[in-house]
Design a protein around this motif. Structure first.
Motif, PDB file in Angstrom:
ATOM      1  N   VAL A   1       0.844  -1.201   0.000  1.00 14.23           N
ATOM      2  CA  VAL A   1       0.000   0.000   0.000  1.00 14.23           C
ATOM      3  C   VAL A   1       0.873   1.242   0.000  1.00 14.23           C
ATOM      4  O   VAL A   1       0.586   2.230  -0.682  1.00 14.23           O
ATOM      5  N   ALA A   2       1.990   1.203   0.740  1.00 11.03           N
ATOM      6  CA  ALA A   2       2.910   2.346   0.772  1.00 11.03           C
ATOM      7  C   ALA A   2       3.545   2.581  -0.596  1.00 11.03           C
ATOM      8  O   ALA A   2       3.880   3.718  -0.950  1.00 11.03           O
ATOM      9  N   ALA A   3       3.682   1.509  -1.384  1.00 13.10           N
ATOM     10  CA  ALA A   3       4.253   1.625  -2.732  1.00 13.10           C
ATOM     11  C   ALA A   3       3.228   2.104  -3.756  1.00 13.10           C
ATOM     12  O   ALA A   3       3.562   2.278  -4.926  1.00 13.10           O
ATOM     13  N   GLY A   4       1.972   2.285  -3.321  1.00 13.76           N
ATOM     14  CA  GLY A   4       0.966   2.841  -4.217  1.00 13.76           C
ATOM     15  C   GLY A   4      -0.019   1.837  -4.759  1.00 13.76           C
ATOM     16  O   GLY A   4      -0.864   2.185  -5.581  1.00 13.76           O
ATOM     17  N   GLN A   5       0.039   0.579  -4.346  1.00 13.17           N
ATOM     18  CA  GLN A   5      -0.901  -0.418  -4.836  1.00 13.17           C
ATOM     19  C   GLN A   5      -2.259  -0.240  -4.158  1.00 13.17           C
ATOM     20  O   GLN A   5      -2.355   0.317  -3.070  1.00 13.17           O
ATOM     21  N   SER A   6      -3.286  -0.755  -4.815  1.00 11.37           N
ATOM     22  CA  SER A   6      -4.620  -0.720  -4.208  1.00 11.37           C
ATOM     23  C   SER A   6      -4.682  -1.761  -3.099  1.00 11.37           C
ATOM     24  O   SER A   6      -3.832  -2.642  -3.000  1.00 11.37           O
ATOM     25  N   TYR A   7      -5.734  -1.647  -2.282  1.00 11.84           N
ATOM     26  CA  TYR A   7      -5.893  -2.602  -1.178  1.00 11.84           C
ATOM     27  C   TYR A   7      -6.061  -4.026  -1.706  1.00 11.84           C
ATOM     28  O   TYR A   7      -5.523  -4.977  -1.140  1.00 11.84           O
ATOM     29  N   THR A   8      -6.794  -4.180  -2.811  1.00  8.22           N
ATOM     30  CA  THR A   8      -7.019  -5.506  -3.383  1.00  8.22           C
ATOM     31  C   THR A   8      -5.715  -6.095  -3.905  1.00  8.22           C
ATOM     32  O   THR A   8      -5.413  -7.270  -3.670  1.00  8.22           O
ATOM     33  N   ALA A   9      -4.919  -5.294  -4.609  1.00  7.65           N
ATOM     34  CA  ALA A   9      -3.633  -5.774  -5.123  1.00  7.65           C
ATOM     35  C   ALA A   9      -2.671  -6.086  -3.978  1.00  7.65           C
ATOM     36  O   ALA A   9      -1.915  -7.068  -4.035  1.00  7.65           O
ATOM     37  N   ALA A  10      -2.696  -5.272  -2.930  1.00 11.11           N
ATOM     38  CA  ALA A  10      -1.829  -5.525  -1.763  1.00 11.11           C
ATOM     39  C   ALA A  10      -2.231  -6.818  -1.076  1.00 11.11           C
ATOM     40  O   ALA A  10      -1.371  -7.588  -0.623  1.00 11.11           O
ATOM     41  N   ALA A  11      -3.541  -7.088  -1.021  1.00 11.03           N
ATOM     42  CA  ALA A  11      -4.007  -8.330  -0.404  1.00 11.03           C
ATOM     43  C   ALA A  11      -3.535  -9.532  -1.221  1.00 11.03           C
ATOM     44  O   ALA A  11      -3.044 -10.516  -0.660  1.00 11.03           O
ATOM     45  N   ARG A  12      -3.679  -9.450  -2.535  1.00  8.36           N
ATOM     46  CA  ARG A  12      -3.222 -10.555  -3.386  1.00  8.36           C
ATOM     47  C   ARG A  12      -1.709 -10.749  -3.271  1.00  8.36           C
ATOM     48  O   ARG A  12      -1.227 -11.871  -3.221  1.00  8.36           O
ATOM     49  N   GLY A  13      -0.973  -9.661  -3.231  1.00  5.76           N
ATOM     50  CA  GLY A  13       0.487  -9.752  -3.119  1.00  5.76           C
ATOM     51  C   GLY A  13       0.948 -10.343  -1.802  1.00  5.76           C
ATOM     52  O   GLY A  13       2.013 -10.960  -1.722  1.00  5.76           O
ATOM     53  N   ALA A  14       0.140 -10.188  -0.759  1.00  2.00           N
ATOM     54  CA  ALA A  14       0.489 -10.737   0.548  1.00  2.00           C
ATOM     55  C   ALA A  14      -0.070 -12.143   0.746  1.00  2.00           C
ATOM     56  O   ALA A  14       0.094 -12.724   1.814  1.00  2.00           O
ATOM     57  N   GLY A  15      -0.761 -12.660  -0.296  1.00  4.79           N
ATOM     58  CA  GLY A  15      -1.305 -14.003  -0.189  1.00  4.79           C
ATOM     59  C   GLY A  15      -2.652 -14.044   0.508  1.00  4.79           C
ATOM     60  O   GLY A  15      -3.062 -15.076   1.017  1.00  4.79           O
ATOM     61  N   ARG A  16      -3.354 -12.922   0.529  1.00  5.73           N
ATOM     62  CA  ARG A  16      -4.670 -12.848   1.160  1.00  5.73           C
ATOM     63  C   ARG A  16      -5.722 -12.586   0.089  1.00  5.73           C
ATOM     64  O   ARG A  16      -5.412 -12.240  -1.049  1.00  5.73           O
ATOM     65  N   CYS A  17      -6.992 -12.691   0.458  1.00  7.62           N
ATOM     66  CA  CYS A  17      -8.080 -12.534  -0.505  1.00  7.62           C
ATOM     67  C   CYS A  17      -8.783 -11.189  -0.394  1.00  7.62           C
ATOM     68  O   CYS A  17      -9.250 -10.656  -1.390  1.00  7.62           O
ATOM     69  N   SER A  18      -8.882 -10.649   0.796  1.00  7.35           N
ATOM     70  CA  SER A  18      -9.768  -9.526   1.036  1.00  7.35           C
ATOM     71  C   SER A  18      -9.037  -8.193   1.074  1.00  7.35           C
ATOM     72  O   SER A  18      -8.120  -7.994   1.875  1.00  7.35           O
ATOM     73  N   GLY A  19      -9.485  -7.293   0.223  1.00  8.47           N
ATOM     74  CA  GLY A  19      -8.964  -5.932   0.280  1.00  8.47           C
ATOM     75  C   GLY A  19      -9.493  -5.184   1.489  1.00  8.47           C
ATOM     76  O   GLY A  19      -8.857  -4.257   1.989  1.00  8.47           O
ATOM     77  N   ASP A  20     -10.680  -5.587   1.974  1.00  9.17           N
ATOM     78  CA  ASP A  20     -11.248  -4.949   3.169  1.00  9.17           C
ATOM     79  C   ASP A  20     -10.366  -5.196   4.394  1.00  9.17           C
ATOM     80  O   ASP A  20     -10.209  -4.327   5.241  1.00  9.17           O
ATOM     81  N   ALA A  21      -9.799  -6.400   4.490  1.00  9.91           N
ATOM     82  CA  ALA A  21      -8.908  -6.701   5.612  1.00  9.91           C
ATOM     83  C   ALA A  21      -7.676  -5.807   5.563  1.00  9.91           C
ATOM     84  O   ALA A  21      -7.187  -5.354   6.609  1.00  9.91           O
TER      85      ALA A  21
END
Length: 185
Positions: free
Chosen positions: A43-63
């Motif tokens: 997120v600090a690098a400018g990605q959206s919450y959904t992309a950050a969730a996928r990059g961290a191996g998670r599903c939910s951008g809300d989390a």
């Protein structure tokens, strides 16, 4: 197109960025810590919450949105998971510190009635103390001592060998073992 973020990530300090990077690359940290650190860095690098969730191996951008909001309030402590369910912990850090301080204190033979601590004598002393814990169990004491790295075998308090105070009908007497010195060697 993603929707507008209601609580965007605040700018990271150099120290926060250093620790988040270190945690995100760690092989010994818990997986939840690594995933949270990766999400905050994304997120600090400018990605959206959904992309950050996928990059961290998670599903939910809300989390990730909740994580970012918590990171804005608490800083690096947001990487650690909080109490996640069940009854709230009864014995928190101050109570655990009280148990540890009592266990590290050498017992008073007259007041505590013992020369060495056991779980039961520690429980009795903690329940009797004015600033003590009136409902503490021996299992709770054992768990706190175990979590602090203490073991009964290694951290036992010792008394003088060969002399002991015994209760008799006539009162308390000191009994001395004449063979105590030869037994020591």
């Amino acid at each position: 197109m993603s929707r507008r973020q209601s609580d965007p990530l605040r700018p990271l300090t150099a120290e926060e960025r250093h620790w988040l990077t270190r945690i995100s690359r760690s092989h010994s940290e818990p997986a939840a810590h690594v995933a949270r650190a990766k999400a905050v860095l994304a997120v600090a690098a400018g990605q959206s919450y959904t992309a950050a969730a996928r990059g961290a191996g998670r599903c939910s951008g809300d989390a990730v949105a909740h994580l970012v909001s918590r990171f804005n309030r608490e800083g690096l402590a947001a990487v650690e998971p909080r109490h996640a369910g069940g009854p709230p912990p009864i014995y928190t850090r101050p109570e655990q510190a009280r148990i540890l301080s009592e266990a590290k204190r050498p017992p008073d033979r007259v007041l505590d009635g013992t020369a060495t601590w056991s779980l039961t004598t520690l429980q009795r002393a903690l329940r009797r103390a004015p600033d003590g814990l009136p409902h503490v169990s021996t299992f709770t004491i054992w768990r706190v001592l175990h979590d602090a790295g203490l073991s009964w075998q290694r951290d036992r308090s010792w008394c003088a060998t060969g002399r002991v105070l015994r209760k008799r009908k006539a009162g308390t007497v000191e009994v001395t073992d004449p063979d105590a010195e030869p037994k020591k060697s």
